[in-house]
Write an enzyme that holds these catalytic residues in place. Structure first.
Site, mmCIF file in Angstrom:
data_model
loop_
_atom_site.group_PDB
_atom_site.id
_atom_site.type_symbol
_atom_site.label_atom_id
_atom_site.label_comp_id
_atom_site.label_asym_id
_atom_site.label_seq_id
_atom_site.Cartn_x
_atom_site.Cartn_y
_atom_site.Cartn_z
ATOM 1 N N ASN A 147 -0.734 -7.720 -4.146
ATOM 2 C CA ASN A 147 -1.358 -6.571 -4.962
ATOM 3 C C ASN A 147 -0.506 -5.633 -5.708
ATOM 4 O O ASN A 147 0.617 -5.560 -5.203
ATOM 5 C CB ASN A 147 -2.354 -5.870 -4.150
ATOM 6 C CG ASN A 147 -1.911 -5.066 -3.211
ATOM 7 O OD1 ASN A 147 -1.231 -5.568 -2.138
ATOM 8 N ND2 ASN A 147 -1.809 -3.571 -3.427
ATOM 9 N N GLU A 157 0.951 -1.114 0.199
ATOM 10 C CA GLU A 157 0.075 -0.074 0.126
ATOM 11 C C GLU A 157 0.824 1.253 -0.125
ATOM 12 O O GLU A 157 0.355 2.411 0.123
ATOM 13 C CB GLU A 157 -0.856 -0.067 1.228
ATOM 14 C CG GLU A 157 -2.237 -0.973 1.085
ATOM 15 C CD GLU A 157 -1.688 -2.332 0.856
ATOM 16 O OE1 GLU A 157 -1.012 -2.880 1.810
ATOM 17 O OE2 GLU A 157 -2.116 -3.003 0.026
ATOM 18 N N ASP A 163 -7.772 -5.922 -4.640
ATOM 19 C CA ASP A 163 -6.784 -6.152 -3.696
ATOM 20 C C ASP A 163 -6.603 -7.452 -3.243
ATOM 21 O O ASP A 163 -6.619 -7.926 -2.006
ATOM 22 C CB ASP A 163 -7.045 -5.264 -2.179
ATOM 23 C CG ASP A 163 -5.875 -5.660 -1.184
ATOM 24 O OD1 ASP A 163 -4.488 -5.433 -1.756
ATOM 25 O OD2 ASP A 163 -6.153 -5.408 -0.169
#
Lengths: 608, 139
Positions: free
Chosen positions: A279, A191, A321
């Site tokens: 991801n 992220e 995700d």
């Protein structure tokens, strides 16, 4: 007592010099009295041959002893047991305690000094999935990306290595894994625009052996365009040149994600390491056109060189995700009368995959929760999911809120590892039963800042049993759910199956449960003080079998979900969901160890 | 997903949008004269302010300043904006406050384009006229 310790030290000192290290971890794992690796073995079976505790007496199991870890926050992973010593770890600041099983006193403590500025980049999920053992060393992967080798007898630091930079959002939550004379570790930060890789170190010296990136040029991914194979039109074919770079716009692969924070496996016969990548960078799919290889991919790599023998991308161009990092179970599966060396994997995307672990051929890809809706199925010829446009945030584009996507971003299963019942051939799988809304939006990269770009809400799967989890038995040969036991909350705890015909797992309310692998019937349960997101483990000491687990809620499910659903927006029946978690449990940090009552009337204190 | 707070933070924006809407009254809705933003019903704003909010969201400012600008690791902007001049705001966002952990955003195309909208958005939050959470265009 002191003399004994000195003796052990002497033996250890000499053994590190003379013994070949490779044998050490394998020898330790081969004794069922030990729990010498996070999964008990290389193959991620989480299975124990111990059967003193069995289906007929587990109902009488009681607390043998407990211990505080001294840290709140999510406790993932499990302790290790080698001989008469248990090795306990904690979430950040990642303390390690060596506990003498004889009297539960501390042999040594290791309390690393870590810069607390790493915590904001980990952002609350300060979990650590545990230690590894090999060559008389305890391996700790600290949050600040420092990998440390401690002397198992003294806790002294033997070597340390740095495998990332928290300033650009790189952290670690994974357990290091020891395969023969090599330590494998990964990286977190999907992220934060981190570029994922797997890193191998020499167990004896801490010298880096190889780094294998998830995205970028072939020679950095350690792909051979002509020899690395992937499933293509119903057969295996070479990946060809620039297989990653040509699936990204410009140099977006540099922020490409594909992090590697899961549970790895190793097949000594094939000398291959198995793991999945996470991801791709930014959750806004419109911003990164292409398949984004090799994010969301199962890799099979040579342990010595890191070269990929085969790859398989499960979720090309991720829009949800669905990290591909979940554990790889190495199981020999009977398919159409033939015994196939397989890798079995329960992906976040809701499909249970079985592939030939030698060749990489796709054998089975079926939903392990029937409510999975983002894809109708996996096309077995192309190996690609058939995406339902209705649940595709990449199709509807930024600033559109897509509703009722199942599963939610945390997947039909997240990191909580499954367990293989060697007797029945079934896999016992802890799962989530949660759906979501997903609104992607345009985002910009700033080093060390989040690179997310989506707003989500999550809630129990609508029109189902109202709970947010199931514990299931899965046939990896047919791709079929054999039985399913509903749970109020996601089962975020790793399972354990034993030769005593018992399966154990923990719940977010804090129960540790024993059920029958045959039908999921509950045989025993005990409520610990906090929610369980740790993995159940077992060992034998002094002729007695024990079962243990960490109690300490946190992680994504424990904190995130509770927050998200208190104020759920969509009115989709979140009542009774994670909002309820606060009714059952609160933060904690302790280890619980259970055993059968001692019929001879000596020892166990807990009963009296 | 090992960094769950990011997710928590992003979700919170989503759910706050509706939950706060229920609490707020629209009685004191009108911005003061000369305010740099326009707002209706607490969550419908002019295009420039909307772009400001989108910049806030894209750069994940809530991670340090809180989903409601109430302050976390970074200061509470609902308070700071009561005093901070537009000029000082511009300087701060472009140069950051590296000694306190705030990165400079002068390299961000979105910030360069929308910093005035971001100022307007935060001013509206600080004035209590714009609700926390999701915003929508006025039309």
């Amino acid at each position: 007592m002191k003399r004994q310790q000195r003796l052990i030290l002497l033996v250890a000192a000499s053994s590190t010099v003379t013994l070949a290290s490779a044998a050490d971890v394998e020898q330790a794992m081969s004794k069922s009295s030990n729990w010498a690796a996070q999964a008990g073995d290389y193959a991620n079976h989480r299975y124990s041959e111990l059967k003193q505790i069995n289906a007929s007496n587990v109902g009488r199991m009681q607390v043998a002893w407990t211990m505080s870890t001294g840290v709140l926050r999510g406790h993932e992973g499990s302790p290790l047991v080698i001989g008469d010593t248990m090795y306990i770890h904690t979430p950040f600041p990642n303390n390690v305690f060596a506990v003498n099983l004889k009297d539960q006193s501390y042999k040594w403590k290791y309390e690393p000094k870590q810069d607390t500025s790493v915590v904001p980049v980990m952002c609350c999920d300060t979990v650590n999935r545990g230690l590894a053992y090999g060559d008389g060393k305890i391996l700790l992967q600290q949050a600040d990306t420092t990998l440390v080798a401690l002397d198992a007898n003294t806790g002294k630091v033997l070597w340390s290595a740095k495998n990332g930079d928290p300033k650009i959002g790189e952290t670690n939550t994974n357990a290091p894994h020891v395969f023969k004379d090599t330590v494998i570790t990964g990286i977190s930060g999907g992220e934060f625009g981190v570029r994922g890789r797997l890193i191998a170190y020499d167990l004896a010296t801490g010298k880096k052996k190889w780094t294998a990136w998830s995205t970028g040029p072939d020679k950095e991914i350690l792909l051979d365009p002509a020899k690395t194979m992937t499933w293509t039109n119903g057969k295996m074919a070479p990946v060809g040149a620039d297989s990653s770079i040509k699936t990204w716009k410009g140099d977006q692969w540099k922020l490409g994600g594909g992090t590697t924070w899961g549970w790895y496996a190793y097949d000594p016969k094939l000398n291959l390491v198995y793991y999945g990548s996470g991801n791709p960078g930014t959750w806004n799919p419109s911003q990164r056109p292409g398949d984004n290889k090799w994010s969301m991919t199962i890799f099979a790599r040579d342990l010595n060189t890191g070269m990929a023998k085969w790859v398989y991308q499960m979720t090309p161009h991720d829009e949800w995700d669905y990290d591909g990092v979940n554990e790889m179970l190495l199981i020999d599966v009977n398919i159409k009368g033939q015994k196939v060396p397989a890798v079995v994997h329960f992906d976040r995307n809701g499909f249970g995959y079985t592939l030939n672990r030698d060749t990489g051929e796709l054998l089975v890809a079926e939903k392990y929760d029937p409510t999975v809706n983002w894809a109708t199925k996996v096309d077995m010829k192309t190996g690609r999911p058939i995406v339902d446009k209705k649940y595709s945030p990449g199709t509807t584009g930024p600033d559109v809120n897509v509703k009722d996507i199942c599963p939610a971003a945390l997947g039909t299963k997240d990191q909580q590892p499954a367990s293989y019942d060697r007797k029945s051939g079934m896999v016992m799988v802890p799962t989530n039963h949660v759906c979501m809304t997903y609104e992607p939006f345009q985002v910009e990269y700033t080093a060390g800042q989040p690179f997310v770009g989506a707003t989500l809400t999550m809630y129990p799967t609508p029109g189902s049993h109202g709970g947010m989890g199931n514990f299931i038995a899965w046939d990896p040969a047919q791709g079929k759910i054999m039985w399913s036991k509903p749970e109020r909350f996601s089962v975020w705890s790793g399972a354990l199956t034993t030769a005593g015909d018992v399966v154990f797992y923990g719940t977010l309310e804090g129960y540790i449960k024993a059920v029958s692998p045959k039908d999921g019937k509950e045989l025993w349960k005990f409520k610990t003080p906090s929610g369980i997101i740790g993995n159940v483990f077992t060992y034998e000491y002094g002729g007695k079998q024990y079962v243990g687990v960490y109690s300490g809620i946190g992680g994504w499910a424990g904190i995130g979900m509770a927050a998200g659903l208190t104020e759920s927006t969509e009115g989709l029946g979140a009542v009774g969901g994670y909002k309820d978690l606060a009714k059952y449990t609160t933060l904690g940090g302790s280890l619980f160890v259970f055993g059968l009552p001692d019929n001879t009337g000596s020892a166990t204190t807990a009963l009296k | 997903m090992s960094s769950s707070k990011v997710r928590v933070a992003t979700w919170s924006i989503g759910f706050l949008a509706l939950s706060i809407a229920a609490v707020c009254t629209s009685a004191n809705d009108a911005p003061a004269a000369g305010a740099p933003y326009q707002v209706k019903d607490g969550n419908k704003v002019d295009a420039k302010t909307l772009d400001g909010w989108k910049t806030w969201r894209a750069l994940a400012c809530e991670r340090c300043h809180g989903a409601q600008q109430e302050g976390l690791v970074g200061p509470a902007l609902v308070e700071s904006l009561k005093k901070l001049s537009k000029e000082d705001f511009h300087t701060t966002i472009m140069n950051g406050r590296p000694e306190k952990g705030m990165p400079p955003f002068s390299g961000s195309a979105m910030v360069n384009k929308n910093w005035e909208g971001l100022y307007a958005y935060l001013k509206g939050r600080s004035d209590g006229k714009i609700q926390p959470g999701h915003l929508y265009p006025m039309e």
